[in-house]
Design a protein around this motif. Structure first.
Motif, short mmCIF file in Angstrom:
data_model
loop_
_atom_site.label_atom_id
_atom_site.label_comp_id
_atom_site.label_asym_id
_atom_site.label_seq_id
_atom_site.Cartn_x
_atom_site.Cartn_y
_atom_site.Cartn_z
N THR A 40 0.72 -1.09 -0.04
CA THR A 40 -0.04 0.07 0.07
C THR A 40 0.79 1.16 0.11
O THR A 40 2.10 1.28 0.34
N ARG A 41 0.23 2.30 -0.21
CA ARG A 41 1.02 3.80 -0.36
C ARG A 41 1.61 3.89 0.98
O ARG A 41 2.75 4.52 1.27
N GLN A 42 0.61 3.66 2.23
CA GLN A 42 1.52 3.98 3.35
C GLN A 42 2.55 3.14 3.70
O GLN A 42 3.48 3.66 4.45
N GLN A 43 2.22 1.80 3.74
CA GLN A 43 3.33 0.66 3.93
C GLN A 43 4.49 1.01 3.21
O GLN A 43 5.73 0.77 3.68
N ALA A 44 4.50 1.44 1.98
CA ALA A 44 5.65 1.61 1.02
C ALA A 44 6.72 2.42 1.64
O ALA A 44 7.69 2.29 1.53
N GLN A 45 6.08 3.43 2.43
CA GLN A 45 7.07 4.60 3.03
C GLN A 45 7.71 3.99 4.22
O GLN A 45 8.62 4.85 4.75
N THR A 46 7.42 3.01 4.77
CA THR A 46 8.20 2.50 6.02
C THR A 46 9.04 1.24 5.56
O THR A 46 9.76 0.73 6.44
N VAL A 47 9.28 0.96 4.29
CA VAL A 47 10.48 0.16 3.82
C VAL A 47 11.68 0.71 4.29
O VAL A 47 12.01 1.89 3.94
N ASP A 48 12.50 -0.14 4.79
CA ASP A 48 13.75 0.23 4.97
C ASP A 48 14.77 0.66 3.92
O ASP A 48 14.79 -0.17 2.80
#
Length: 732
Positions: A589-597
């Motif tokens: 998702t858009r939000q979770q992609a920003q949490t990728v290390d």
């Protein structure tokens, strides 16, 4: 500006039998009075309008007459201050403050209302207003193209760019009286007033008890037929129409200049205006102009519905997307724009078994049949009720034609003001997990899954034939099919087939989303975006989204010429890209992609890829929560022959600086000593800093080539190409 025919006829003139029989081919239309005359207008009975008829759904097709094919206009955007062939309409200047009726909040019905201000040929202001408890709960402000379809903010005049957000923030949370008092934005006064008028009209439509003495909103209202043949302006007072103006449109959606009209065409427009003023939507088809009369009546109907206080159309204007009939070879999708219960724009797609658009790689007959089906649907102004494959389908693309029509029908159902109450569409739907491992087909009836069929994809991306499945796969497929039908996503994992089980459950969930009667917040499809640019290049993302989920992604490190560097990119970036692709797909998702290390050694590129993903999602938004001409950041563009790179910086949603780089054949930036005098002169001009008085970069709005000599003009032309490309990337 060239004069255009503006035909407003008074009823007494129209009623003359001489008019409809007269040969006016040699008439000088510039002498026709364009001022509306209320005393001579056709009176309208003051009563609640009849509910608009909706095409009937049927499961058994019956033969119907094939609609006449019409040429589908190419949609373009017309900029407000650009000289064009679009007619200037005479309008009454609105008061600086709208004076609403004195009513209490309790008199308004909660709902979503789409209304427009005073019509303008170059663009009309509108608003999609959500009213709850007598106040504006949400609002989307629009400024339309000449075809009355909302367009990107950057295609409007520059003083309007920052007005959207300011006015939206002022409207949200206000009552009708408070909304009428909000301040306009300096430099965007006319549009601000148009939005205020639109908002006030939305409240009028929301009234539980409509005024007994009012049928129409006073003023001039515009309509365009779905096929894009005519633009019709109708002027009203509270109870009657006062005048009609008819303009034929070219294939770009622009009004045709008088000098470009044939005598026959001028006669047609003149006669249609009179017929519409006299009879309105009951206009009699003119001999020899049957198709034109139908189109003009549809445009008139559009204008009339925009003008009516009690607009009883059962659909909410907007953008909707839906899928047709699914099978193991793929499915069709339709993206539509609905206005006043009519289809005014449509794009059709053929997806493969992995539910990704096949584009030109689809079956040749399906690719060939796409445009004719678009024409047929627009000519009909809706899906085709009682679809008969022997009559309504495009030859060679029968199955896809039927499925496209179903997709449009489902899109209309999503647009209903009063939902059917069903969570899912009856019929079948397809779903694929975002790793493209499993295809699930489901049959749905009365919101219950009655059957589930599972297919597994091989490493080649193709469905594995049943006879080639392992015994373990066959057993898992059988058990999962039964479990998903019975228990849905709660079905148990099959031991030893955990990967297949999880993929099947994800595909099942995707199928239900594709079958949902609720519109997603994002468009499905492929979206390309970049991270912030440097002189050395940028990070590019090709992102495929379905139901807001990342279903395919490709990452590239591009050079200054915006060409993929492949294995020649920095070694750490080359190594990081495969892992980042896996991580972004897993994030989903858009939000979770920003949490990728970030990947060690490629931290900067990792972060820029994340930024590019967010920008791709921004492009996919159906309704913009923040409407602006450009997104803040640093963007690169190259000209057609890739000899020029321009880097544009955007701040506060406007371009503020530009850097010009000239490239050699290898795509490398030339050093200063390699530049010609003309190249240096153009570079200096483009890179001129803003002054304190400037609100944006001088070439940030409608840039054009310049120069005193042909040589300088040639260089500046290439640079401006690159500027436009960078600005295109900075927009939505």
């Amino acid at each position: 500006m060239k004069r255009l025919i503006s035909l407003t006829l008074c009823a007494t003139f129209v009623l003359s039998s001489i008019l409809l029989a007269a040969d006016v081919s040699d008439s000088k239309f510039s002498t026709i009075d364009v001022v509306s005359a209320a005393s001579e207008a056709v009176k309208e009975e003051v009563k609640a309008p009849t509910k608009t008829t909706t095409p009937t759904k049927t499961t058994t097709p019956t033969k119907t007459t094939t609609p006449t094919k019409t040429t589908t206009p190419t949609q373009t955007t017309t900029k407000e201050t650009t000289k064009s062939t679009t007619p200037t309409t005479e309008v009454t200047k609105e008061a600086t403050e709208v004076a609403p009726a004195t009513v209490t909040e309790a008199t308004y019905a909660d709902g979503v209302y789409v209304t427009y201000g005073t019509a303008y040929s170059k663009g009309t202001e509108g608003a999609k207003v959500t009213i709850k408890d007598g106040k504006i709960a949400a609002i989307e402000l629009m400024r339309t193209s000449p075809k009355l379809i909302d367009r990107d903010a950057r295609f409007n005049y520059s003083s309007l760019w920052q007005a959207y957000e300011i006015m939206e923030s002022r409207f949200v949370g206000t009552t009708r009286a408070e909304a009428a008092q909000v301040d306009v934005v300096s430099g965007a006064t006319r549009s601000s007033e148009g939005w205020k008028l639109s908002v006030d009209r939305a409240f009028s439509r929301a009234l539980v008890e409509k005024p007994a003495d009012q049928v129409y909103f006073d003023g001039e209202h515009m309509g365009v037929d779905p096929a894009g043949k005519f633009m019709v302006f109708v002027n009203y007072d509270k109870t009657k129409r006062l005048g009609v103006k008819v303009y034929p449109l070219n294939d770009k959606g622009e009004a045709i200049a008088e000098a470009s009209m044939s005598a026959e065409q001028a006669k047609m427009v003149y006669t249609l205006a009179g017929e519409l003023l006299y009879r309105g939507t009951n206009a009699v088809a003119l001999n020899g102009y049957e198709a034109e009369t139908k189109a003009a009546v549809n445009a008139f109907r559009d204008a009339e519905l925009n003008a009516k206080v009690n607009n009883t159309v059962e659909y909410v204007d907007g953008v909707y997307s839906a899928y047709g009939s699914a099978r193991d070879k793929g499915v069709e999708r339709a993206d539509v724009v609905i206005r006043n219960g009519k289809l005014v724009d449509v794009k059709l797609y053929r997806l493969g078994a992995n539910l990704i658009d096949r584009g030109a790689s689809a079956y040749a007959d399906v690719v060939k049949g796409n445009a004719p089906m678009v024409e047929k649907l627009l000519a009909n102004g809706s899906y085709i009720a009682n679809f008969d494959e022997s009559v309504d389908a495009i030859s060679g693309a029968t199955e896809s034609s039927h499925s496209w029509n179903l997709a449009v029908e489902r899109a209309f159902e999503k647009a209903l003001k009063v939902p059917t109450g069903n969570k899912y569409f009856d019929g079948n739907a397809a779903g694929v997990d975002n790793r493209s491992r499993v295809l699930v087909l489901v049959d749905i009836s009365a919101d219950k899954v009655t059957k589930t069929v599972i297919y597994l994809f091989g490493e080649d991306g193709k469905i594995i034939k049943d006879e080639n499945l392992t015994e373990g796969q066959k057993a898992a497929v059988a058990k999962l099919s039964e479990g998903l039908t019975k228990d849905g996503a709660k079905t148990e994992i099959v031991m030893g087939q955990e990967v297949v089980s999880m993929a099947a459950k994800a595909a099942f969930a995707d199928a239900l989303l594709n079958a949902s009667t609720k519109q997603s917040n994002y468009k499905d499809g492929l979206f390309t975006a970049y991270g912030n640019a440097t002189n050395n290049g940028s990070n590019k993302v090709d992102l495929t989204i379905r139901n807001g989920v990342i279903v395919d992604i490709n990452l590239f490190r591009v050079g200054a010429n915006l060409v993929d560097r492949g294995e020649t990119a920095y070694a750490d970036v080359v190594t990081a890209i495969p892992q980042l692709k896996k991580d972004f797909l897993a994030a989903a998702t858009r939000q979770q992609a920003q949490t990728v290390d970030a990947i060690s050694g490629a931290t900067s590129s990792s972060n820029e890829f994340k930024l590019a993903i967010d920008r791709a999602y921004k492009k996919a938004e159906i309704s913009e929560p923040y409407k602006a001409a450009y997104l803040n950041g640093i963007y690169a563009g190259v000209n057609v022959d890739k000899s020029v790179n321009v880097v544009v910086t955007v701040d506060k949603n406007v371009p503020i600086s530009m850097v010009v780089n000239y490239l050699d054949k290898a795509g490398k930036i030339k050093t200063e000593d390699k530049l010609s005098a003309d190249e240096k002169a153009v570079k200096a001009e483009i890179e001129t800093p803003m002054t304190e008085k400037d609100t944006m970069h001088k070439y940030g709005y409608r840039p054009a080539a310049f120069g005193d000599t042909d040589a300088v003009k040639a260089v500046s032309g290439k640079v401006i190409e690159a500027v436009k490309a960078a600005l295109e990337e900075a927009g939505r």
